[in-house]
Design an enzyme around this catalytic site. Structure first.
Site, PDB file in Angstrom:
ATOM      1  N   LYS A   1      65.230 -41.431 -21.822  1.00 14.47           N
ATOM      2  CA  LYS A   1      63.814 -41.026 -21.900  1.00 14.47           C
ATOM      3  C   LYS A   1      62.985 -42.022 -22.721  1.00 14.47           C
ATOM      4  CE  LYS A   1      64.737 -36.094 -21.213  1.00 14.47           C
ATOM      5  NZ  LYS A   1      64.496 -34.706 -21.720  1.00 14.47           N
TER       6      LYS A   1
ATOM      7  N   ASN B   1      64.001 -35.882 -26.678  1.00 12.74           N
ATOM      8  CA  ASN B   1      65.433 -35.700 -26.903  1.00 12.74           C
ATOM      9  C   ASN B   1      66.311 -36.735 -26.186  1.00 12.74           C
ATOM     10  OD1 ASN B   1      65.133 -34.704 -24.352  1.00 12.74           O
ATOM     11  ND2 ASN B   1      65.873 -32.647 -24.805  1.00 12.74           N
TER      12      ASN B   1
ATOM     13  N   HIS C   1      68.191 -37.235 -20.329  1.00 12.39           N
ATOM     14  CA  HIS C   1      68.227 -36.143 -19.356  1.00 12.39           C
ATOM     15  C   HIS C   1      69.549 -36.194 -18.609  1.00 12.39           C
ATOM     16  CE1 HIS C   1      67.343 -33.665 -15.843  1.00 12.39           C
ATOM     17  NE2 HIS C   1      67.824 -34.656 -15.116  1.00 12.39           N
TER      18      HIS C   1
ATOM     19  N   TYR D   1      59.962 -32.793 -12.660  1.00  8.47           N
ATOM     20  CA  TYR D   1      60.216 -31.585 -13.455  1.00  8.47           C
ATOM     21  C   TYR D   1      59.544 -30.343 -12.859  1.00  8.47           C
ATOM     22  CZ  TYR D   1      62.599 -33.701 -17.516  1.00  8.47           C
ATOM     23  OH  TYR D   1      63.504 -34.296 -18.368  1.00  8.47           O
TER      24      TYR D   1
ATOM     25  N   GLU E   1      67.564 -34.939  -7.785  1.00  9.22           N
ATOM     26  CA  GLU E   1      67.119 -35.921  -8.790  1.00  9.22           C
ATOM     27  C   GLU E   1      67.542 -37.344  -8.417  1.00  9.22           C
ATOM     28  OE1 GLU E   1      68.604 -34.187 -12.439  1.00  9.22           O
ATOM     29  OE2 GLU E   1      67.105 -32.586 -12.362  1.00  9.22           O
TER      30      GLU E   1
HETATM   31  P1  ATP Z   1      67.010 -32.110 -19.341  1.00  8.09           P
HETATM   32  O1  ATP Z   1      66.606 -31.285 -18.141  1.00  8.09           O
HETATM   33  O2  ATP Z   1      65.953 -33.120 -19.722  1.00  8.09           O
HETATM   34  O3  ATP Z   1      68.360 -32.713 -19.174  1.00  8.09           O
HETATM   35  P2  ATP Z   1      67.788 -29.706 -20.700  1.00  8.09           P
HETATM   36  O4  ATP Z   1      68.392 -29.304 -19.387  1.00  8.09           O
HETATM   37  O5  ATP Z   1      68.655 -29.700 -21.912  1.00  8.09           O
HETATM   38  O6  ATP Z   1      67.135 -31.152 -20.599  1.00  8.09           O
HETATM   39  P3  ATP Z   1      65.505 -28.093 -19.990  1.00  8.09           P
HETATM   40  O7  ATP Z   1      65.409 -26.665 -20.368  1.00  8.09           O
HETATM   41  O8  ATP Z   1      65.832 -28.443 -18.566  1.00  8.09           O
HETATM   42  O9  ATP Z   1      66.531 -28.817 -21.004  1.00  8.09           O
HETATM   43  O10 ATP Z   1      64.123 -28.775 -20.397  1.00  8.09           O
HETATM   44  C1  ATP Z   1      63.740 -30.022 -19.856  1.00  8.09           C
HETATM   45  C2  ATP Z   1      63.159 -30.867 -20.956  1.00  8.09           C
HETATM   46  O11 ATP Z   1      61.938 -30.278 -21.386  1.00  8.09           O
HETATM   47  C3  ATP Z   1      63.988 -30.966 -22.234  1.00  8.09           C
HETATM   48  O12 ATP Z   1      64.999 -31.932 -22.184  1.00  8.09           O
HETATM   49  C4  ATP Z   1      62.934 -31.333 -23.248  1.00  8.09           C
HETATM   50  O13 ATP Z   1      62.576 -32.720 -23.153  1.00  8.09           O
HETATM   51  C5  ATP Z   1      61.761 -30.495 -22.780  1.00  8.09           C
HETATM   52  N1  ATP Z   1      61.742 -29.173 -23.444  1.00  8.09           N
HETATM   53  C6  ATP Z   1      62.583 -28.132 -23.210  1.00  8.09           C
HETATM   54  N2  ATP Z   1      62.287 -27.094 -23.986  1.00  8.09           N
HETATM   55  C7  ATP Z   1      61.218 -27.462 -24.716  1.00  8.09           C
HETATM   56  C8  ATP Z   1      60.419 -26.835 -25.704  1.00  8.09           C
HETATM   57  N3  ATP Z   1      60.659 -25.570 -26.098  1.00  8.09           N
HETATM   58  N4  ATP Z   1      59.407 -27.541 -26.254  1.00  8.09           N
HETATM   59  C9  ATP Z   1      59.141 -28.809 -25.861  1.00  8.09           C
HETATM   60  N5  ATP Z   1      59.844 -29.462 -24.917  1.00  8.09           N
HETATM   61  C10 ATP Z   1      60.874 -28.811 -24.360  1.00  8.09           C
HETATM   62 MG    MG Z   2      67.318 -29.414 -17.537  1.00  9.21          MG
END
Ligand code: ATP
Ligand code: MG
Length: 138
Positions: free
Chosen positions: A10, A113, A116, A50, A127
């Site tokens: 990211k 974070n 992804h 997303y 994806e």
């Molecule tokens: P990713 O899909 O990016 O691998 P993930 O599956 O761990 O991450 P998801 O719930 O799919 O988490 O959320 C997608 C992304 O949205 C997260 O990786 C983070 O960057 C962002 N995100 C998720 N929850 C929050 C939140 N509460 N506040 C801000 N950003 C968030």
């Molecule tokens: Mg996710």
């Protein structure tokens, strides 16, 4: 079973020049890099990626963040790649991520974070197809 997953380094991690270190973790964990590139995406392109999160409160901020600078999308291959990459990444919120995980080492916040990873076979397929053409995966 040999499986492919999709990952993105990211914008936060790219900006901090963690890309090489994150790729090293991925290779050390046994993943083969099938395809990889560096690019920047627009907010609209981030929204398309997303789309499953379109009704979540963090969607506007997440898509602004993901379009804020270069990213490194990639396709990774390994036995059990989808689950194993999720394990290597650690929890979404780095504060909850286990010791030794990529997010624990390189992530700054629940949004920024670092990495992804696809969460299932159907999302991995979508994806991969969002960022790579068939000829890039042959
Ligand atoms: P990713 O899909 O990016 O691998 P993930 O599956 O761990 O991450 P998801 O719930 O799919 O988490 O959320 C997608 C992304 O949205 C997260 O990786 C983070 O960057 C962002 N995100 C998720 N929850 C929050 C939140 N509460 N506040 C801000 N950003 C968030
Ligand atoms: Mg996710």
């Amino acid at each position: 079973m040999l499986q492919r997953t999709f990952s993105i380094i990211k914008p936060d991690a790219f900006r901090k020049r963690y890309a090489g270190a994150i790729l090293a973790e991925i290779e050390k964990a046994g993943f083969k890099i099938v395809a990889i590139k560096r690019l920047s995406i627009s907010k609209t392109q981030a929204e398309g990626f997303y789309y499953v999160h379109k009704d979540r409160p963090f969607f506007p901020s997440l898509t602004t963040f993901m379009s804020s600078g270069p990213i490194i999308p990639m396709v990774l291959e390994k036995d059990n790649a989808i689950a194993d990459l999720r394990k290597l990444m650690g929890a979404t919120n780095p504060a909850n991520a286990e010791e030794g995980t990529i997010r624990r080492k390189f992530a700054a916040s629940i949004e920024e974070n670092a990495i992804h990873g696809s969460d299932a076979e159907d999302t991995a397929k979508f994806e991969i197809g969002y960022f790579f053409a068939g000829y890039e995966l042959a």
